[in-house]
Design a protein around this motif. Structure first.
Motif, mmCIF file in Angstrom:
data_model
loop_
_atom_site.group_PDB
_atom_site.id
_atom_site.type_symbol
_atom_site.label_atom_id
_atom_site.label_comp_id
_atom_site.label_asym_id
_atom_site.label_seq_id
_atom_site.Cartn_x
_atom_site.Cartn_y
_atom_site.Cartn_z
ATOM 1 N N GLY A 118 0.820 -1.215 0.000
ATOM 2 C CA GLY A 118 0.000 0.000 0.000
ATOM 3 C C GLY A 118 0.850 1.260 0.000
ATOM 4 N N ALA A 119 1.921 1.267 0.789
ATOM 5 C CA ALA A 119 2.793 2.444 0.862
ATOM 6 C C ALA A 119 3.513 2.677 -0.464
ATOM 7 C CB ALA A 119 3.796 2.282 1.995
ATOM 8 N N VAL A 120 4.013 1.614 -1.066
ATOM 9 C CA VAL A 120 4.699 1.752 -2.360
ATOM 10 C C VAL A 120 3.712 2.246 -3.422
ATOM 11 C CG1 VAL A 120 5.855 0.484 -4.223
ATOM 12 C CG2 VAL A 120 6.519 0.090 -1.836
ATOM 13 N N THR A 121 2.513 1.705 -3.418
ATOM 14 C CA THR A 121 1.495 2.144 -4.374
ATOM 15 C C THR A 121 1.160 3.615 -4.170
ATOM 16 O OG1 THR A 121 0.592 -0.101 -4.381
ATOM 17 C CG2 THR A 121 -0.803 1.633 -5.294
ATOM 18 N N PHE A 122 1.056 4.036 -2.910
ATOM 19 C CA PHE A 122 0.798 5.448 -2.606
ATOM 20 C C PHE A 122 1.944 6.316 -3.135
ATOM 21 C CE2 PHE A 122 0.578 9.011 0.611
ATOM 22 C CZ PHE A 122 -0.626 9.531 0.164
ATOM 23 N N GLY A 123 3.165 5.861 -2.971
ATOM 24 C CA GLY A 123 4.309 6.607 -3.502
ATOM 25 C C GLY A 123 4.250 6.723 -5.017
ATOM 26 N N HIS A 126 2.078 9.268 -6.824
ATOM 27 C CA HIS A 126 2.520 10.662 -6.840
ATOM 28 C C HIS A 126 3.562 10.967 -7.919
ATOM 29 C CE1 HIS A 126 0.379 10.508 -3.041
ATOM 30 N NE2 HIS A 126 0.273 11.819 -3.148
ATOM 31 N N ILE A 127 3.769 10.067 -8.877
ATOM 32 C CA ILE A 127 4.734 10.332 -9.948
ATOM 33 C C ILE A 127 4.304 11.537 -10.784
ATOM 34 C CG2 ILE A 127 5.692 9.462 -12.129
ATOM 35 C CD1 ILE A 127 5.788 6.677 -10.807
ATOM 36 N N TYR A 128 3.074 11.521 -11.269
ATOM 37 C CA TYR A 128 2.631 12.627 -12.125
ATOM 38 C C TYR A 128 2.658 13.970 -11.388
ATOM 39 C CZ TYR A 128 0.015 15.602 -15.224
ATOM 40 O OH TYR A 128 -0.349 16.650 -16.031
ATOM 41 N N PRO A 129 2.132 14.052 -10.156
ATOM 42 C CA PRO A 129 2.221 15.347 -9.465
ATOM 43 C C PRO A 129 3.665 15.827 -9.274
ATOM 44 C CG PRO A 129 0.641 13.932 -8.352
ATOM 45 C CD PRO A 129 1.332 13.095 -9.392
ATOM 46 N N ARG A 131 6.230 15.187 -11.267
ATOM 47 C CA ARG A 131 6.685 15.680 -12.571
ATOM 48 C C ARG A 131 6.084 17.051 -12.869
ATOM 49 N NH1 ARG A 131 6.170 10.163 -16.071
ATOM 50 N NH2 ARG A 131 8.182 9.302 -15.474
ATOM 51 N N ALA A 132 4.784 17.181 -12.617
ATOM 52 C CA ALA A 132 4.096 18.447 -12.899
ATOM 53 C C ALA A 132 4.672 19.599 -12.091
ATOM 54 C CB ALA A 132 2.603 18.306 -12.634
ATOM 55 N N ALA A 133 5.121 19.308 -10.867
ATOM 56 C CA ALA A 133 5.684 20.352 -10.007
ATOM 57 C C ALA A 133 7.178 20.568 -10.254
ATOM 58 C CB ALA A 133 5.454 19.991 -8.546
ATOM 59 N N GLY A 134 7.792 19.703 -11.061
ATOM 60 C CA GLY A 134 9.221 19.812 -11.295
ATOM 61 C C GLY A 134 10.057 19.290 -10.139
ATOM 62 N N ASP A 135 9.461 18.442 -9.314
ATOM 63 C CA ASP A 135 10.158 17.858 -8.168
ATOM 64 C C ASP A 135 10.879 16.577 -8.586
ATOM 65 O OD1 ASP A 135 9.101 19.863 -6.564
ATOM 66 O OD2 ASP A 135 7.434 18.622 -5.853
ATOM 67 N N SER A 136 11.797 16.146 -7.770
ATOM 68 C CA SER A 136 12.480 14.882 -7.997
ATOM 69 C C SER A 136 11.471 13.738 -7.855
ATOM 70 C CB SER A 136 13.604 14.703 -6.975
ATOM 71 O OG SER A 136 14.025 13.358 -6.933
ATOM 72 N N VAL A 137 11.327 12.950 -8.896
ATOM 73 C CA VAL A 137 10.370 11.836 -8.858
ATOM 74 C C VAL A 137 10.788 10.787 -7.831
ATOM 75 C CG1 VAL A 137 9.331 9.958 -10.201
ATOM 76 C CG2 VAL A 137 9.450 12.261 -11.155
ATOM 77 N N PRO A 138 12.056 10.330 -7.824
ATOM 78 C CA PRO A 138 12.433 9.339 -6.807
ATOM 79 C C PRO A 138 12.249 9.857 -5.374
ATOM 80 C CG PRO A 138 14.080 9.405 -8.543
ATOM 81 C CD PRO A 138 13.149 10.561 -8.772
ATOM 82 N N ALA A 139 12.603 11.111 -5.128
ATOM 83 C CA ALA A 139 12.432 11.673 -3.780
ATOM 84 C C ALA A 139 10.954 11.773 -3.420
ATOM 85 C CB ALA A 139 13.101 13.042 -3.679
ATOM 86 N N SER A 140 10.124 12.142 -4.382
ATOM 87 C CA SER A 140 8.686 12.239 -4.120
ATOM 88 C C SER A 140 8.086 10.873 -3.834
ATOM 89 C CB SER A 140 7.965 12.886 -5.307
ATOM 90 O OG SER A 140 8.356 14.227 -5.441
ATOM 91 N N ALA A 143 9.277 9.895 -0.315
ATOM 92 C CA ALA A 143 8.623 10.674 0.741
ATOM 93 C C ALA A 143 7.161 10.293 0.900
ATOM 94 C CB ALA A 143 8.747 12.164 0.446
ATOM 95 N N THR A 144 6.455 10.130 -0.213
ATOM 96 C CA THR A 144 5.038 9.790 -0.092
ATOM 97 C C THR A 144 4.847 8.337 0.331
ATOM 98 O OG1 THR A 144 4.893 9.473 -2.496
ATOM 99 C CG2 THR A 144 4.142 11.593 -1.621
ATOM 100 N N ALA A 145 5.759 7.452 -0.042
ATOM 101 C CA ALA A 145 5.676 6.067 0.450
ATOM 102 C C ALA A 145 5.894 6.052 1.962
ATOM 103 C CB ALA A 145 6.694 5.177 -0.254
#
Length: 189
Positions: A118-123, A126-129, A131-140, A143-145
């Motif tokens: 569930g945590a990995v899926t939650f992480g 958040h890939i698209y958000p 990318r849209a914000a210009g944030d690091s995808v792996p870090a996002s 963090a969200t996981a």
């Protein structure tokens, strides 16, 4: 959802519709009206609010946080904090993940496996958000996981999606309000 190219209000409505339908189909168990969930959630949210308050009060951190003030969405801040965060994000994600998906995963893989998947899926959600914000995808994702693990621990402890929803709201609303407060409270403003 991104392919629909909806503006923010349309995305909020679509998120709510999808989350509600998903929970109905898969028999989500949010237990929104739980006194225990409310208590745990308010306690966790107050810690986050105190952290944001301290961050805005410390000049060096306030200046850094103020640098994020230009990342506000294309709606007024009060609408973002009062509508889109609690309904389009928190309600939708907590209903999908903590109230529906995580219990299903627990049933299939046990508490440990369900929490991790569930945590990995939650992480990954958040890939698209990111990318849209210009944030690091792996870090996002990381963090969200990690947030997903914490939110699920709260859900388990409280027996309700209300607890993680209140914490989730505090994190997201604080993240929206802190830059505004940092800029408003800086000596140069």
């Amino acid at each position: 959802m991104p392919r629909l190219q909806l503006e923010l209000r349309g995305r909020t409505a679509a998120n709510v519709g999808f989350a509600t339908g998903y929970a109905l189909v898969f028999r989500g168990r949010p237990n929104w009206f739980s006194a225990r969930g409310l208590g745990y959630g308010l306690a966790a949210a107050s810690v986050v609010a105190a952290g944001y308050g301290a961050a805005v009060a410390i000049p060096a951190i306030r200046e850094r946080i103020g640098g994020f003030a230009d990342r506000a969405p294309d709606v007024p801040l009060d609408e973002w904090v009062a509508v889109h965060i609690p309904i389009g994000t928190v309600y939708s994600e907590e209903l999908i993940f903590r109230a529906t998906l995580n219990p299903l995963l627990d049933d299939e893989f046990g508490a440990g496996g369900g929490a991790l998947i569930g945590a990995v899926t939650f992480g990954l959600w958040h890939i698209y958000p990111a990318r849209a914000a210009g944030d690091s995808v792996p870090a996002s994702i990381a963090a969200t996981a990690a947030g997903g693990v914490l939110f699920d621990l709260l859900r388990r402890r409280a027996g309700s999606a209300t607890a993680p929803a209140l914490l989730h709201f505090a994190v997201n609303a604080g993240g929206a309000l802190a830059p505004y407060l940092a800029v408003a409270g800086s000596p140069s403003s």
